[in-house]
Scaffold this active site. Sequence first.
Site, PDB file in Angstrom:
ATOM      1  CG  ASN A  33      -0.236   0.257   2.524  1.00 36.07           C
ATOM      2  OD1 ASN A  33       0.999   0.190   2.585  1.00 36.07           O
ATOM      3  ND2 ASN A  33      -0.977   0.540   3.580  1.00 36.07           N
ATOM      4  CG  ASP A  57      -4.301  -1.390   3.972  1.00 34.93           C
ATOM      5  OD1 ASP A  57      -4.108  -2.328   4.777  1.00 34.93           O
ATOM      6  OD2 ASP A  57      -4.135  -0.198   4.259  1.00 34.93           O
ATOM      7  CE1 TYR A 146       7.417  -3.758  13.259  1.00 34.02           C
ATOM      8  CE2 TYR A 146       8.948  -4.204  15.044  1.00 34.02           C
ATOM      9  CZ  TYR A 146       8.610  -4.283  13.714  1.00 34.02           C
ATOM     10  OH  TYR A 146       9.467  -4.903  12.823  1.00 34.02           O
ATOM     11  CE  LYS A 150       6.229  -7.271  12.129  1.00 30.55           C
ATOM     12  NZ  LYS A 150       6.306  -7.913  10.811  1.00 30.55           N
ATOM     13  CE1 TYR A 160      -5.694 -17.892  11.243  1.00 31.80           C
ATOM     14  CE2 TYR A 160      -6.262 -19.133   9.263  1.00 31.80           C
ATOM     15  CZ  TYR A 160      -6.516 -18.090  10.145  1.00 31.80           C
ATOM     16  OH  TYR A 160      -7.595 -17.271   9.929  1.00 31.80           O
TER      17      TYR A 160
HETATM   18  P1  NAD Z   1       9.571  -1.167   5.329  1.00 31.86           P
HETATM   19  O1  NAD Z   1       8.740  -0.214   6.076  1.00 31.86           O
HETATM   20  O2  NAD Z   1      10.640  -0.637   4.429  1.00 31.86           O
HETATM   21  O3  NAD Z   1       8.670  -2.137   4.443  1.00 31.86           O
HETATM   22  C1  NAD Z   1       7.366  -2.519   4.812  1.00 31.86           C
HETATM   23  C2  NAD Z   1       6.504  -2.501   3.568  1.00 31.86           C
HETATM   24  O4  NAD Z   1       5.181  -2.888   3.938  1.00 31.86           O
HETATM   25  C3  NAD Z   1       6.408  -1.105   2.929  1.00 31.86           C
HETATM   26  O5  NAD Z   1       6.588  -1.183   1.544  1.00 31.86           O
HETATM   27  C4  NAD Z   1       5.013  -0.650   3.295  1.00 31.86           C
HETATM   28  O6  NAD Z   1       4.464   0.271   2.376  1.00 31.86           O
HETATM   29  C5  NAD Z   1       4.250  -1.978   3.340  1.00 31.86           C
HETATM   30  N1  NAD Z   1       3.063  -1.906   4.163  1.00 31.86           N
HETATM   31  C6  NAD Z   1       2.938  -1.355   5.400  1.00 31.86           C
HETATM   32  N2  NAD Z   1       1.671  -1.478   5.841  1.00 31.86           N
HETATM   33  C7  NAD Z   1       0.991  -2.131   4.860  1.00 31.86           C
HETATM   34  C8  NAD Z   1      -0.364  -2.537   4.715  1.00 31.86           C
HETATM   35  N3  NAD Z   1      -1.275  -2.285   5.673  1.00 31.86           N
HETATM   36  N4  NAD Z   1      -0.735  -3.162   3.563  1.00 31.86           N
HETATM   37  C9  NAD Z   1       0.178  -3.396   2.585  1.00 31.86           C
HETATM   38  N5  NAD Z   1       1.471  -3.027   2.664  1.00 31.86           N
HETATM   39  C10 NAD Z   1       1.870  -2.394   3.795  1.00 31.86           C
HETATM   40  O7  NAD Z   1      10.214  -2.158   6.397  1.00 31.86           O
HETATM   41  P2  NAD Z   1      11.300  -3.317   6.213  1.00 31.86           P
HETATM   42  O8  NAD Z   1      12.477  -2.961   7.018  1.00 31.86           O
HETATM   43  O9  NAD Z   1      11.459  -3.649   4.778  1.00 31.86           O
HETATM   44  O10 NAD Z   1      10.574  -4.510   6.962  1.00 31.86           O
HETATM   45  C11 NAD Z   1       9.858  -5.506   6.260  1.00 31.86           C
HETATM   46  C12 NAD Z   1       9.326  -6.532   7.243  1.00 31.86           C
HETATM   47  O11 NAD Z   1      10.405  -7.115   7.975  1.00 31.86           O
HETATM   48  C13 NAD Z   1       8.355  -5.941   8.263  1.00 31.86           C
HETATM   49  O12 NAD Z   1       7.311  -6.850   8.489  1.00 31.86           O
HETATM   50  C14 NAD Z   1       9.215  -5.796   9.496  1.00 31.86           C
HETATM   51  O13 NAD Z   1       8.443  -5.874  10.675  1.00 31.86           O
HETATM   52  C15 NAD Z   1      10.175  -6.970   9.364  1.00 31.86           C
HETATM   53  N6  NAD Z   1      11.422  -6.694  10.099  1.00 31.86           N
HETATM   54  C16 NAD Z   1      12.338  -5.807   9.617  1.00 31.86           C
HETATM   55  C17 NAD Z   1      13.484  -5.548  10.348  1.00 31.86           C
HETATM   56  C18 NAD Z   1      14.558  -4.612   9.863  1.00 31.86           C
HETATM   57  O14 NAD Z   1      15.543  -4.402  10.568  1.00 31.86           O
HETATM   58  N7  NAD Z   1      14.466  -4.029   8.679  1.00 31.86           N
HETATM   59  C19 NAD Z   1      13.693  -6.190  11.579  1.00 31.86           C
HETATM   60  C20 NAD Z   1      12.708  -7.053  12.035  1.00 31.86           C
HETATM   61  C21 NAD Z   1      11.598  -7.320  11.288  1.00 31.86           C
END
Ligand code: NAD
Length: 316
Positions: A33, A57, A146, A150, A160
Site C-alpha cells: 500500500n 492494503d 509493533y 508481531k 493456523y
Molecule cells: P519497510 O517499512 O521498508 O517495508 C514494509 C513494507 O510494507 C512497505 O513497503 C510498506 O508500504 C508496506 N506496508 C505497510 N503497511 C501495509 C499494509 N497495511 N498493507 C500493505 N502493505 C503495507 O520495512 P522493512 O524494514 O522492509 O521490513 C519488512 C518486514 O520485515 C516488516 O514486516 C518488518 O516488521 C520486518 N522486520 C524488519 C526488520 C529490519 O531491521 N528491517 C527487523 C525485524 C523485522
Amino acid sequence: MKKILVTGGAGFIGSHLCIRLLADGHQVTCLDNYFSGRKENILHLLENKNFRIIEHDITSPCCLNQQIDEIYNLACPASPVFYQYDPIKTVKTSVMGAINVLELANKIGAKVLQASTSEVYGDPVIHPQKEDYWGNVNPIGIRSCYDEGKRCAETLFMDYHRERKTRIKIVRIFNTYGPHMLLDDGRVVSNFIVQALQGKNITIYGDGSQTRSFQYIDDLIEGMIRMMETNDDFIGPVNLGNPSEFTIKELAERVLLKINTTSEIVYKPLPMDDPKQRKPDISLAQQYLDWKPKVELDEGVVRVIDYFKEQLYLFA
Ligand code: NAD
Ligand code: UDP
C-alpha cells in the site's frame, strides 16, 4: 519456477527479496500500500515479464485468483518513526494482515513465511537471545503496537498451523540495513549516514551505550530463502541476524570515520522502552539452514554510504 507473493514488496527488505526471487527465475507478485515503501524500489522490475504489482492494503482480505506457491508476509512498517505514526493501524496491519494472509494461504494451499522480529523479545533480560526466550515486552508502551502486533501475528501463524494445518515458517529478523532504506526512514544506520553526508549533527538517543547487532540485507535475504526451502515440518521461529554487537556510540564513530564531514555527535533523549541490548543467538539457523551472515558492519556501511550519496545527488 515458483509463483511467489511478497506482501510489503515495495519496502526496504521486500524490494530486495523481489529482486532476488526474480533473479532465481520465479514469478513474483508484489503487494503493497506504499505506506513506508516506495514505487521507485520496484518499478524497474516491471521490465521483467515475471513481475507484477498489486496496490492493496493487507488489512483487507486478499482476493487473488491466481495460483501462488509461496507467500512472504512482510507488510508492516518497521521503523519506530513509521510504526508509531498511526499505532492502531500498525496493530491492524500485523494482526489483520496475518489473518488475511493465512486465510489466503489456506485457500490456495500456499506455504507462508512470516517476517517476525527481534522485538518479540522486547527489552531482553536474557543475552544473547535464543528462540526459546519468551521476551520482556511492555504491553502498553509506545513500541507495543509493533511488538505486540508481531507477537500476536506469531500466535496466529502457530494456531493456523496447529488447527488448520497451514504450512508456515517464522523468522525473527534482527536490525537489518542496506540500500533501499528511505532517506527519512528514521532507523539508526540510515539516520547516521544521511546526517553525516549532509553535514548535520549525528543524533544519538540516550548516552549511546545501548547495543544492536546489525545485519546486512543480502545476508538476511539468503536466510529467508533458505528458511522457505526447508521441509514442512520445520517451522521455526528462527533468528536471522548478525551476532556482531555494537553500541550505538560505536556505530556513530564508525560512520564518522568513513565519511569526510563536519558533523558532530549530539545527544537526544532516549525514547520510552528503547531496548538496552540486543544480539541474536543464531545456532538454530546455522544448524537448520546452514546459514550465517557474511557481510560485517564496516563493509556493509560503505555500501550504504554509496547508495545514499547517489540518492542525495538524485534528490538534490
Ligand atoms: P519497510 O517499512 O521498508 O517495508 C514494509 C513494507 O510494507 C512497505 O513497503 C510498506 O508500504 C508496506 N506496508 C505497510 N503497511 C501495509 C499494509 N497495511 N498493507 C500493505 N502493505 C503495507 O520495512 P522493512 O524494514 O522492509 O521490513 C519488512 C518486514 O520485515 C516488516 O514486516 C518488518 O516488521 C520486518 N522486520 C524488519 C526488520 C529490519 O531491521 N528491517 C527487523 C525485524 C523485522
Ligand atoms: N537511535 C539513535 N539515533 C537515531 C536513531 C536511532 O540513537 O537517529 C537509536 C535508538 O534509540 C535505538 C537504536 O538506535 O537505541 C536502534 O534504533 P532503530 O530505530 O534503528 O531500531 P530499533 O530501536 O527498532 O532496534
